[in-house]
Design a protein around this motif. Structure first.
Motif, PDB file in Angstrom:
ATOM      1  N   TYR A 143       0.739  -1.163   0.012  1.00 57.94           N
ATOM      2  CA  TYR A 143       0.117   0.008  -0.056  1.00 57.94           C
ATOM      3  C   TYR A 143       0.911   1.397  -0.017  1.00 57.94           C
ATOM      4  O   TYR A 143       0.698   2.210   0.788  1.00 57.94           O
ATOM      5  CB  TYR A 143      -1.063  -0.019   1.278  1.00 57.94           C
ATOM      6  CG  TYR A 143      -1.747  -1.317   1.318  1.00 57.94           C
ATOM      7  CD1 TYR A 143      -2.446  -1.477   0.160  1.00 57.94           C
ATOM      8  CD2 TYR A 143      -1.802  -2.085   2.339  1.00 57.94           C
ATOM      9  CE1 TYR A 143      -3.203  -2.788   0.142  1.00 57.94           C
ATOM     10  CE2 TYR A 143      -2.263  -3.462   2.463  1.00 57.94           C
ATOM     11  CZ  TYR A 143      -3.009  -3.621   1.243  1.00 57.94           C
ATOM     12  OH  TYR A 143      -3.925  -4.747   1.170  1.00 57.94           O
ATOM     13  N   ASN A 207      -7.741  -1.508   8.579  1.00 58.23           N
ATOM     14  CA  ASN A 207      -8.103  -1.326   7.361  1.00 58.23           C
ATOM     15  C   ASN A 207      -6.746  -2.205   6.272  1.00 58.23           C
ATOM     16  O   ASN A 207      -7.483  -2.881   5.313  1.00 58.23           O
ATOM     17  CB  ASN A 207      -7.789   0.306   7.010  1.00 58.23           C
ATOM     18  CG  ASN A 207      -7.833   0.738   5.747  1.00 58.23           C
ATOM     19  OD1 ASN A 207      -8.942  -0.006   4.869  1.00 58.23           O
ATOM     20  ND2 ASN A 207      -7.416   1.744   4.969  1.00 58.23           N
ATOM     21  N   TYR A 208      -5.836  -2.019   6.571  1.00 53.18           N
ATOM     22  CA  TYR A 208      -4.719  -2.650   5.890  1.00 53.18           C
ATOM     23  C   TYR A 208      -4.981  -4.140   5.869  1.00 53.18           C
ATOM     24  O   TYR A 208      -5.084  -4.870   4.802  1.00 53.18           O
ATOM     25  CB  TYR A 208      -3.268  -2.424   6.391  1.00 53.18           C
ATOM     26  CG  TYR A 208      -2.769  -1.005   6.050  1.00 53.18           C
ATOM     27  CD1 TYR A 208      -3.334  -0.275   4.799  1.00 53.18           C
ATOM     28  CD2 TYR A 208      -1.608  -0.631   6.166  1.00 53.18           C
ATOM     29  CE1 TYR A 208      -2.687   0.628   4.603  1.00 53.18           C
ATOM     30  CE2 TYR A 208      -0.874   0.481   5.931  1.00 53.18           C
ATOM     31  CZ  TYR A 208      -1.599   1.456   4.956  1.00 53.18           C
ATOM     32  OH  TYR A 208      -1.122   2.470   4.813  1.00 53.18           O
ATOM     33  N   LYS A 211      -8.047  -5.171   3.871  1.00 50.33           N
ATOM     34  CA  LYS A 211      -7.809  -5.076   2.564  1.00 50.33           C
ATOM     35  C   LYS A 211      -6.943  -6.327   2.023  1.00 50.33           C
ATOM     36  O   LYS A 211      -7.130  -6.842   1.071  1.00 50.33           O
ATOM     37  CB  LYS A 211      -6.943  -4.055   2.213  1.00 50.33           C
ATOM     38  CG  LYS A 211      -7.758  -2.642   1.914  1.00 50.33           C
ATOM     39  CD  LYS A 211      -6.692  -1.431   1.678  1.00 50.33           C
ATOM     40  CE  LYS A 211      -6.675  -1.009   0.325  1.00 50.33           C
ATOM     41  NZ  LYS A 211      -5.979   0.026   0.474  1.00 50.33           N
ATOM     42  N   LYS A 212      -6.120  -6.802   2.863  1.00 50.33           N
ATOM     43  CA  LYS A 212      -5.246  -8.020   2.705  1.00 50.33           C
ATOM     44  C   LYS A 212      -6.215  -9.112   2.721  1.00 50.33           C
ATOM     45  O   LYS A 212      -5.948  -9.853   1.718  1.00 50.33           O
ATOM     46  CB  LYS A 212      -4.196  -8.293   3.752  1.00 50.33           C
ATOM     47  CG  LYS A 212      -2.838  -7.304   3.447  1.00 50.33           C
ATOM     48  CD  LYS A 212      -1.797  -8.184   3.177  1.00 50.33           C
ATOM     49  CE  LYS A 212      -0.460  -7.487   2.486  1.00 50.33           C
ATOM     50  NZ  LYS A 212       0.555  -8.513   2.581  1.00 50.33           N
TER      51      LYS A 212
END
Ligand SMILES: Cc1cc2nc3c(=O)[nH]c(=O)nc-3n(C[C@H](O)[C@H](O)[C@H](O)COP(=O)(O)OP(=O)(O)OC[C@H]3O[C@@H](n4cnc5c(N)ncnc54)[C@H](O)[C@@H]3O)c2cc1C
Length: 304
Positions: A143, A207-208, A211-212
């Motif tokens: 990201y 959030n990361y 997403k992953k």
């Protein structure tokens, strides 16, 4: 290795050396043959002593981190394989903004420590499953973030047992790599963040991670992205468009969720994974005219 050299190593490091240690448990693929000599140093001075002896014996050295980016071949590794363990796993706050982390510390632990200390810049490390040493060698990131952006300096010991500090400015960092000389073993690193609200840091981490979870397979035996993304392109897209998605060699398969992730579904061998890698590389080259370069490291003695 000469038997008298082996005997001397065993005598000098009776508790920290294992012979013919199975390496499959040290790789995320859960694959790989034995290490002729496997060494887990107790501390820096023991590591230096070991390295000096290996230098005298002219032994080949291999360093492994958390093994989340490394395919170890079936025949294993000749010479000495070094793994930094618990004594090299720590986080200290150097000042308001700087964290010192041992090379064996897991990235996610550094990210949690930064959250605890209200430091932003480390959130992306929560979703990379390696260690700080491996992250620096790979210049790992996601990201639009990568470890070199927060790096201040690293402490190393080279294969001759000599200690050195490298500042970021002394080195080049590029996409999934660094110019750090190959004979340097990373011992620790200083990383810099900046003060921020804990809530916002935690939100960014979550959030990361979400997403992953959506984009990549979880709970499988893989080492993440097999190939680097070519300039202005995506490896997964090239693999898909070349019709490779359903290729397999035994239990060596391509993830349905992300076709740059290769998987050991249970009973693959390292050579099955290597065959899959080579087949995909040649199909993509034939169909798209693009040579895919490996992101994962393939180590150990080749069968052919
Ligand atoms: C599910 C999954 C998701 C992933 N997602 C990402 C991602 O988003 N971004 C990304 O960049 N990577 C990703 N990876 C790949 C991998 O996690 C990173 O490359 C990671 O930084 C590797 O660290 P490691 O400790 O596991 O290194 P290893 O695989 O053990 O080693 C990698 C290299 O570093 C060297 N090395 C390790 N420690 C040291 C040391 N102390 N001194 C000198 N050399 C050392 C090894 O010799 C080897 O050359 C993913 C992997 C998996 C399995």
């Amino acid at each position: 290795m000469k038997s008298n050299n082996l005997k001397e190593l065993k005598t000098k490091f009776p508790n920290d050396i294992l012979l013919n240690e199975k390496l499959s448990k040290y790789s995320w693929f859960n694959l790989g043959g034995p290490a002729e000599v496997f060494f887990k140093p107790k501390n820096e001075s023991e590591l230096k002593k070991f390295l000096k002896i290996c230098k005298n014996f002219n032994l080949k050295l291999t360093i492994i981190g958390a093994g989340s980016n490394t395919l170890i071949r079936d025949k294993g590794i000749k010479g000495a394989t070094i793994k930094l363990g618990a004594p090299f796993s720590f986080c200290n706050l150097v000042n308001n903004e700087i964290i010192e982390a041992g090379a064996a510390t897991l990235d996610r632990k550094v990210s949690s420590f930064a959250l605890e200390k209200s430091l932003t810049g480390f959130e992306f490390l929560s979703c990379i499953p390696g260690s700080i040493g491996g992250a620096i060698i790979m210049n790992s990131g996601c990201y639009n973030e990568e470890i070199s952006k927060i790096l201040i300096s690293i402490k190393t010991i080279n294969h001759s047992g000599l200690e050195k500090i490298y500042y970021k400015e002394d080195l080049d960092f590029f996409y999934r790599g660094t110019s750090l000389p190959k004979d340097e073993i990373i011992i620790s690193a200083k990383l810099k963040g900046s003060k921020f609200s804990k809530e916002k840091i935690s939100e960014k981490q979550k959030n990361y991670l979400n997403k992953k979870k959506l984009a990549q397979p979880t709970g499988v035996k893989t080492c993440g992205s097999t190939f680097k993304n070519p300039e202005n392109n995506k490896a997964w897209k090239l693999i898909k468009e070349s019709g490779c998605q359903n290729l397999n060699f035994g239990d060596a398969k391509i993830s349905d969720k992300h076709c740059n992730f290769f998987i050991n579904e249970g009973h693959a061998s390292s050579s099955d994974i290597e065959k899959l890698i080579k087949t995909v590389q040649s199909k993509v080259l034939k169909e798209q005219g693009i040579k895919l370069d490996l992101e994962i490291k393939v180590i150990g003695d080749s069968i052919d």
